[in-house]
Enzyme design. Structure first.
Site, mmCIF file in Angstrom:
data_model
loop_
_atom_site.group_PDB
_atom_site.id
_atom_site.type_symbol
_atom_site.label_atom_id
_atom_site.label_comp_id
_atom_site.label_asym_id
_atom_site.label_seq_id
_atom_site.Cartn_x
_atom_site.Cartn_y
_atom_site.Cartn_z
ATOM 1 C CD GLU A 165 -1.826 -2.393 1.520
ATOM 2 O OE1 GLU A 165 -2.835 -3.078 1.707
ATOM 3 O OE2 GLU A 165 -0.652 -2.767 1.867
ATOM 4 C CG HIS A 192 -12.178 -6.710 6.742
ATOM 5 N ND1 HIS A 192 -11.609 -7.621 7.674
ATOM 6 C CD2 HIS A 192 -11.545 -7.058 5.268
ATOM 7 C CE1 HIS A 192 -10.653 -8.381 7.054
ATOM 8 N NE2 HIS A 192 -10.508 -7.940 5.570
#
Length: 663
Positions: A402, A469
């Site tokens: 990322e 999440h």
């Protein structure tokens, strides 16, 4: 020290000498200015000038370099005006960063130099981005990024090398191994025999050279450049050298054994090269003295000019206006761009997909990057079909890197490309947090370079996905000047805001609630249109009480308002969280006098606190009750659906509305 002149003429050897000597003489002058209090800080590169000078000499003038603290030779090697460099180091408003940055924390697009940040490692991935842009534009160019021996321990080093290797990018990663990371010696940094050995693990070619030999550096970087362009692969070059002064001058070098200093003093790159030129009769002692005198006179004259420059007065309006790159209006005639919208009612998720589809047509320089976004179509299938239409060069699967991918996106913007990075889940953005808040957000304010990057953030709970999440982490970024943060609640706004975000020249974080993807539908035009960033929307007018909210909170508020027809509730959808639409907030307060700020994020540190404080400060005399906040519990997001429902702010809306009504 042995120098192999190969094809170099006497004239060329003298030119190299002048380029090597200039940063040394500047440094010696800067150390005097530091002691005189005329500059506040200095990171000395004395003893390792050959690396910066030699590598810059070996590259073409329009090939990007990502330097660090001790690379003055990069700036002088690119012939940046010394007057303006002095102004930069003195903190003048006439310097490259307008007094907003220190020593070498600045860049210049004109000179293809990207300014560093103090975190060091993020520089490396930016070179991935500029090299990717070169490939996409068919330019035979390399990019070169510096790191130190200590920097090779950072995750950004490994991510950047991995991305460059996987994507076959022509990047030269150059390690200045000067023996110490501040006071930490190399034996406490790594266990491999040489740092160049790390190339093997990434399928890259690497080599180690004497970094104090200027001709050796030029030759090695030239050969690495030829290799990168010929093979279309990256290269890792380790230059062994030594730092003769402290990490910065205040640090000192008491931790360095004297025998090491004595050893490396004999390998001084400037002295050794001078001895070579004298031995080869390329220069005489008198000619060397004349060159030194000439360069010293040049330095003194530029410094004298710098001392006469008066900084502009501090102007708050200018400071605030320079946080964001100015946007240019983009208009497209209706029907020009193809759309995937076939019906009047469109799902939230399909509106986002159409915004990407049309933006890819509108901006041929737009690159999409993310995990599994190509053939697989992304975790939520939003990018499905785009790779077939626009190709794998522009719709790119990424490794699990990322930070490096966000850095790559920044590098693309240096070469005039736009990019969209999809976080598989907003929770995973933590792995790229530094790039966002310290690199993307501050770039334009620091040296006028826009970071043309959109990061899409599938966010929020309500789907039983647990604590990693389901987080609502928008407040992390609302606190960071330079970012724009948008958070749509409707399908119409999802398309319009994403198009506006991609059109915007600066960094935008685009939050999209996962629970809205397939549960929310609405009328969405097939045309290419913008919803303005920074403008709230009155969803429902009312006179008794205002609910100020965004994202899923808008739908919770609408559902509650429908269940309470006895209460005249106004609902304000913020749509943009940074910058906030304070005019719309104030107008709503004036209409109702009672306010509930509703958000899914946890209570402490959420944006509701900022909004409540602003209302209290600017609208206090218009309030009929204290501003109240309805937010989720101050716990991680639980997995069990019953626990999650209890966690959610939605479960407490009625409680807070009743408190306000009874006040």
């Amino acid at each position: 020290m042995y120098f192999d002149r190969k094809q170099w003429s006497n004239e060329a050897l003298v030119n190299i000498y002048r380029k090597l000597l200039l940063p040394r003489l500047i440094e010696e002058k800067m150390l005097i200015l530091l002691r005189q209090g005329k500059i506040s800080k200095w990171f000395s590169g004395i003893g390792q000038e050959a690396i910066a000078v030699g590598s810059t000499f070996a590259l073409e003038a329009d090939e990007w370099i990502m330097p660090l603290h001790r690379n003055l030779g990069v700036f002088t090697g690119r012939d940046m005006p010394l007057l303006r460099l002095f102004l930069q180091w003195q903190g003048s408003s006439e310097g490259y960063s307008k007094g907003r940055e220190r020593s070498f924390h600045f860049g210049s697009r004109e000179h293809h130099i990207c300014g560093m940040i103090s975190h060091l490692g993020p520089q490396l991935a930016i070179a991935d981005g500029t090299s990717l842009a070169h490939l996409l534009n068919g330019k035979p160019k390399v990019s070169l990024a510096f790191t130190g021996d200590g920097g090779t321990s950072e995750g950004d080093f490994h991510e950047a090398l991995n991305v460059a290797a996987v994507w076959d990018l022509p990047v030269i990663f150059l390690i200045e191994n000067n023996g110490y990371g501040l006071s930490t010696p190399v034996q406490e940094q790594y266990r491999c025999n040489t740092l160049a050995d790390r190339a093997i693990g990434y399928g890259m070619k690497g080599s180690t050279i004497n970094g104090n030999n200027i001709l050796n550096v030029i030759e090695a970087v030239s050969e690495a450049r030829d290799y990168c362009l010929r093979e279309k692969k990256p290269y890792l070059l380790e230059c062994v050298t030594f730092r003769m002064r402290g990490h910065e001058e205040a640090s000192g070098i008491k931790y360095v054994p004297q025998e090491l200093l004595d050893k490396w003093a004999k390998q001084d790159p400037v002295v050794q090269y001078e001895h070579y030129l004298l031995r080869e009769a390329v220069l005489t002692t008198e000619e060397i003295a004349a060159i030194r005198s000439e360069l010293k006179t040049y330095i003194e004259s530029e410094l004298e000019l710098a001392d006469k420059v008066i900084s502009r007065p501090v102007d708050t309006a200018t400071e605030l206006s320079d946080v964001y790159a100015p946007a240019t209006e983009i208009t497209v005639s209706p029907g020009v761009l193809k759309s995937r919208i076939q019906t009047p009612e469109v799902r939230f998720i399909d509106a986002i997909a159409d915004a990407l589809y049309q933006s890819m047509q509108q901006h041929e320089n737009l690159v999409l990057m993310g995990q599994d976004i190509a053939e697989y179509g992304g975790a939520f299938k939003i990018t499905e079909g785009l790779v077939q239409e626009f190709g794998r060069e522009r719709v790119r699967n990424t490794p699990l890197c990322e930070s490096a991918i966000i850095g790559t996106a920044l590098g693309l913007s240096l070469e005039g490309c736009k990019s969209m990075v999809e976080m598989q889940f907003a929770d995973f953005v933590t792995a790229g947090f530094n790039q966002i808040v310290n690199n993307l957000a501050k770039l334009y304010y620091r040296w006028g370079q826009a970071a043309d990057v959109v990061i899409r953030m599938p966010t929020g709970g309500g789907v039983g996905a647990g604590p990693f999440h389901s987080q609502s982490n928008e407040a992390w970024f609302v606190h960071t000047p330079g970012l724009k943060v948008v958070y749509p609640s409707s399908a119409e706004d999802a398309k319009g805001l994403l198009i506006a975000a991609i059109n915007d020249p600066g960094p935008v974080l685009f939050f999209e609630h996962k629970a809205l993807y397939r549960s929310v539908t609405g009328k969405v035009a097939a045309d290419f249109y913008e919803t303005p960033i920074g403008k709230a929307r009155v969803v429902k007018e009312g006179s008794e009480l205002s609910i100020i909210t965004y994202g899923a909170g808008v739908h919770w508020a609408m559902e509650y308002a429908e269940s309470r027809p006895d209460v005249d509730i106004e609902i304000l959808d913020l749509r943009t969280l940074l910058p906030l639409d304070y005019e719309a907030i104030k107008a709503s307060v004036l209409r109702t006098g009672k306010v509930l700020v509703l958000h899914e994020d946890t209570l402490t540190g959420g944006i509701g606190g900022e909004i409540a404080a602003w209302i209290g400060e600017h609208c206090f005399d218009k309030l009929d009750a204290p501003v109240m906040r309805c937010a989720s519990l101050d716990t991680p997001v639980p997995f069990d659906i019953r626990l999650e429902q209890n966690f959610m702010a939605k479960s407490r809306i009625a409680l807070y509305i009743n408190k306000l009504l009874l006040y």
